[in-house]
Design an enzyme around this catalytic site. Structure first.
Site, PDB file in Angstrom:
ATOM      1  N   ASP A 313      35.610  33.684  36.637  1.00 57.87           N
ATOM      2  CA  ASP A 313      34.440  34.122  37.378  1.00 57.87           C
ATOM      3  C   ASP A 313      33.325  34.360  36.364  1.00 57.87           C
ATOM      4  O   ASP A 313      33.567  34.890  35.287  1.00 57.87           O
ATOM      5  CB  ASP A 313      34.756  35.408  38.133  1.00 57.87           C
ATOM      6  CG  ASP A 313      33.535  35.956  38.854  1.00 57.87           C
ATOM      7  OD1 ASP A 313      32.940  35.207  39.635  1.00 57.87           O
ATOM      8  OD2 ASP A 313      33.193  37.120  38.620  1.00 57.87           O
ATOM      9  N   ASP A 558      36.316  40.241  38.434  1.00 54.09           N
ATOM     10  CA  ASP A 558      36.168  41.689  38.497  1.00 54.09           C
ATOM     11  C   ASP A 558      35.783  42.194  39.884  1.00 54.09           C
ATOM     12  O   ASP A 558      35.847  43.385  40.141  1.00 54.09           O
ATOM     13  CB  ASP A 558      35.130  42.175  37.478  1.00 54.09           C
ATOM     14  CG  ASP A 558      33.736  41.640  37.768  1.00 54.09           C
ATOM     15  OD1 ASP A 558      33.616  40.695  38.580  1.00 54.09           O
ATOM     16  OD2 ASP A 558      32.769  42.154  37.179  1.00 54.09           O
TER      17      ASP A 558
END
Length: 806
Positions: A313, A558
């Site tokens: 990500d 996250d």
């Protein structure tokens, strides 16, 4: 449900009643397994069932000396429970530390409470920096603040731009307030909230895929299927060896028959392999913990060593999540534009992007606001009239997105500015425009742009890439790990970040154009490596698509939007900034957020895999000869040639003790698939060599003399230990001073068992007559030669296979 008084909120009594009625904000449980689930998973296994059943039988018969094998099984269970429970406690502490608080209006007063104390219908008071703790609907904005509400939903959607919320709009749990204030009524709580629905499936516990554990489990299944017929064969053979069932029962010899049967069955189980594997994983877990890498589950250490596809990500993983000022290109000469930027960057309500201007321009002369139109995420611009100590300059400044600031401006300068801004945006940078007009701004409920705007400067911004990202990417490229960057952000922005960290040909793909079909998606993923506008469901689908093509996939992230993909990946990795739900489903958590920890995890995983493969050959060799000796002696109705305690000697010296040290030594060998096949192609022939040696001893001994049962058991123990120790010496190559020392120490240990009277008596062994001793030496010598031939053949076979695959 009655309407809530927006001036007073719920009363304390109403809130308590709704909590009792189950309308509280309790989040779904299950961040990790409970202690009872951890105990059940580690205690009630096929492996423990086999071992503790034999352990119990021997204790009932009063043969505790022969029940030593129960200790490794007990240690294995304790290590597994303690390691996983420690990880659970660490995660629970992380969740508590990261838990936000909620600010609610009750009885006309503001109260700060825990998120689980929020109830349906509560009025949340939202201010900059707050995390929304339950789904709510905006009732009022600008409650004591300078502008309307703006929230960041990147943790949920991956989209990094702030979103303007008007009255009547919903704000989602898990999002963060970045600007303005609001009063919002809670409309969904607990499991019904958006974030909970997104993570409830991700929170379901599942074990990380482990080739080592999978192979060991497969072996245990095979062994468990073979146990019943083997037990029948061995028990019957032992009874027959003692004169038949009736005679053995009448004479009490059945006890010795049962002991022999237990020895044969327990010897089949690769008893210490699970223990040594657990110890190796646990030591690696502690070692990585010192580097602030939390291991949620023991075999996760192995996982990253096998990964060949790493999905990252962007925001919070490759980047820090912060914007950085890049460049300012002056378009038209206007005095004081740098001071305007300095004011925008140092303003108390400056957003994250504007704050980037504080460092380069914050030292400009101090200006004062005479008139202002605050920034609005819907308008995409702000405007102000500024004055200095000498007075106010005529005209106004406008700052915002170029296409919005210059909307309706038809001048050549405006068109050139838009073209230049577009070219910069194509490179993945974020652009803002500062323009000037001689006209004043029109303040009011619906402000409009002043006429005659002249573009003065184009400013570009980039996301701050982690310092360690480029070096880490280079490491993975060198190791043959295919990296893909996926994000909910603009594909052009993602592409720019990818190029900055060294990913070549990083043309960003808009995920809105991706196919739904898993095979078609896999085709795209094989070609492309950078994706933007990716939804949480698409991230998960990408993981599945790569797995469908045989890739071992790791996923880092996250946000809540990453949780589903992290859970389904072969190895999920959460950053330190991750939400508690995301950390809960990850296998590894980088507690200090340092991306450069990843190569160390890879190296640790490779060390574990290479060393466990080495020692597994020792254990599987034992399993092979134990099975063959048990079957042959059972079918031939011969007394089993060992006592369980004598097998404890050979197990400890040839496998258990050296395997412990070998499993923890440095080893940089690269991962190669096919662990079980390689191990068995060596172990089965090695086990057959030892079986043949024991059979030869049993058949040849009567021709050189008559010997007692204890002498024959001692000879069998020496024959087994002599050849098995040479198998250890072969597997300890290439020579290393410490490995050589281990092998020599095990030979010395075998000698001490016979030299020390206490150990000789305890293990029921004795010195051999000369003729029997000479026979043992000859058989062991032949066995050593055969083991060397096996090693050469096995090594050549592996080299041929590697040449064929390369």
């Amino acid at each position: 449900m009655t309407a809530v008084d927006v001036e007073r909120g719920l009363s304390r009594a109403e809130a308590e009643k709704r909590m009792r009625d189950g309308q509280g904000n309790a989040a779904p449980d299950g961040s990790s397994r409970s202690l009872s689930e951890i105990l059940a998973a580690n205690v009630f296994t096929v492996f423990n069932g086999i071992v503790f059943a034999g352990f119990g039988i021997l204790l009932v018969l009063g043969r505790w000396q022969d029940a030593l094998f129960g200790l490794p099984a007990l240690f294995n269970t304790v290590i597994g429970v303690v390691q996983e429970f420690n990880a659970k406690r660490t995660l629970d502490r992380l969740a508590v530390m990261n838990a936000p608080s909620a600010r609610v209006l009750r009885d006309g007063e503001e109260h700060e409470i825990a998120p689980e104390g929020v109830v349906l219908g509560d009025l949340l008071i939202l201010r900059p920096g707050d995390q929304v703790t339950a789904d709510a609907r905006v009732l009022r904005t600008d409650v004591g603040g300078p502008r309307g509400l703006e929230v960041d939903e990147s943790m949920l959607t991956g989209e990094s731009d702030a979103i303007r919320k008007a009255i009547g709009d919903d704000v989602l749990s898990g999002s963060n307030v970045v600007g303005g204030t609001a009063l919002a009524e809670v409309v969904q709580v607990g499991a019904d909230s958006y974030a909970a629905k997104l993570t409830v499936e991700a929170r379901q516990f599942s074990l990380v895929r482990s080739e080592l554990r999978g192979s060991i489990d497969k072996l245990l299944r095979w062994i468990s299927w073979a146990l019943l017929p083997l037990i029948l064969i061995v028990v019957n053979g032992q009874m027959q060896a003692f004169g038949g069932w009736e005679a053995a029962i009448q004479s009490g010899a059945w006890r010795d028959a049962v002991v022999g049967a237990v020895a044969a069955v327990i010897a089949m189980v690769p008893l210490g392999l699970v223990l040594i594997t657990s110890i190796a994983f646990a030591v690696s877990g502690l070692k990585l913990a010192q580097d602030n890498v939390l291991i949620q589950e023991l075999p996760a250490v192995e996982g990253l060593a096998r990964v060949d596809a790493l999905c990252l990500d962007k925001t919070g993983t490759v980047t820090t999540g912060e914007m950085v000022f890049n460049h300012a290109a002056e378009l038209t000469e206007r005095a004081g534009w740098q001071a305007v930027l300095g004011h925008l960057g140092t303003a108390p309500d400056a957003n994250g992007t504007a704050q980037c201007l504080a460092e380069p321009y914050g030292a400009s002369p101090k200006l004062y606001v005479a008139a202002e139109v605050p920034f609005d995420s819907a308008r995409k611009w702000s405007a102000l009239v500024l004055c200095d100590a000498d007075g106010c300059e005529p005209g106004s400044w406008v700052f915002g997105a170029p296409e919005f600031v210059l909307a309706g401006t038809e001048t050549i300068d405006a068109q050139e500015a838009l073209a230049q801004a577009g070219a910069i945006a194509e490179s993945g940078l974020r652009t803002l425009l500062l323009a000037h007009s001689v006209d004043a701004i029109a303040e009011g409920e619906h402000p409009e742009l002043p006429n005659g705007l002249v573009p003065v400067a184009i400013l570009s911004f980039r996301e701050e890439v982690r310092d360690d990202a480029h070096e880490t990417m280079a490491f993975f490229a060198k190791q043959g790990v295919d990296v893909r960057i996926i994000s909910g952000d603009d594909p052009r922005t993602v592409s720019a970040v990818a190029r900055e960290v060294g990913i070549e040909h990083a043309a960003g793909v808009d995920a809105r154009t991706l196919p739904d079909d898993i095979d078609e998606l896999a085709d795209v993923l094989e070609r492309e490596h950078v994706f933007g506008r990716v939804t949480p469901q698409q991230k998960r689908a990408m993981v599945h698509a790569l797995q469908s093509r045989g890739h071992v996939v790791a996923m880092t992230g996250d946000g809540v939007n990453d949780a589903l993909a992290i859970k389904d990946a072969d190895l999920g990795i959460a950053m330190d900034t991750a939400t508690p739900a995301t950390k809960a489903v990850a296998r590894l958590v980088l507690l200090d957020g340092r991306f450069d920890r990843m190569p160390g995890v890879v190296a640790e995983g490779r060390r574990v895999i290479a060393n466990i493969e080495r020692v597994s050959k020792l254990f599987l060799t034992k399993t092979t000869y134990a099975l063959m000796i048990g079957v042959v002696f059972g079918l031939m109705a011969w007394a089993f040639p060992f006592l369980p305690r004598q097998l404890s000697i050979t197990d400890g010296l040839t496998i258990g003790i050296p395997a412990f040290f070998l499993a923890l030594m440095p080893n940089a060998a690269r991962y190669r698939p096919g662990f079980l096949k390689r191990s068995l192609t060596f172990s089965i022939p090695a086990g057959l060599i030892i079986t043949a040696a024991i059979l030869t001893l049993h058949l040849a001994a009567p021709s050189v003399g008559e010997f007692t049962v204890t002498e024959m058991q001692s000879a069998a123990t020496l024959t087994l230990a002599g050849i098995a120790l040479w198998v250890l010496a072969v597997l300890a190559r290439p020579p290393h001073p410490f490995r050589v020392l281990i092998v020599l120490a095990m030979y010395a240990g075998l000698g001490l068992v016979w030299v020390i009277p206490f150990t000789r008596d305890f293990f029921a062994v004795t010195w051999l007559p000369n003729s029997l001793g000479l026979l043992v030496i000859v058989i062991v010598a032949v066995g050593l030669v055969l083991v060397e031939i096996l090693r050469a053949w096995h090594k050549h076979r592996i080299e041929l296979r590697e040449e064929a695959t390369s």
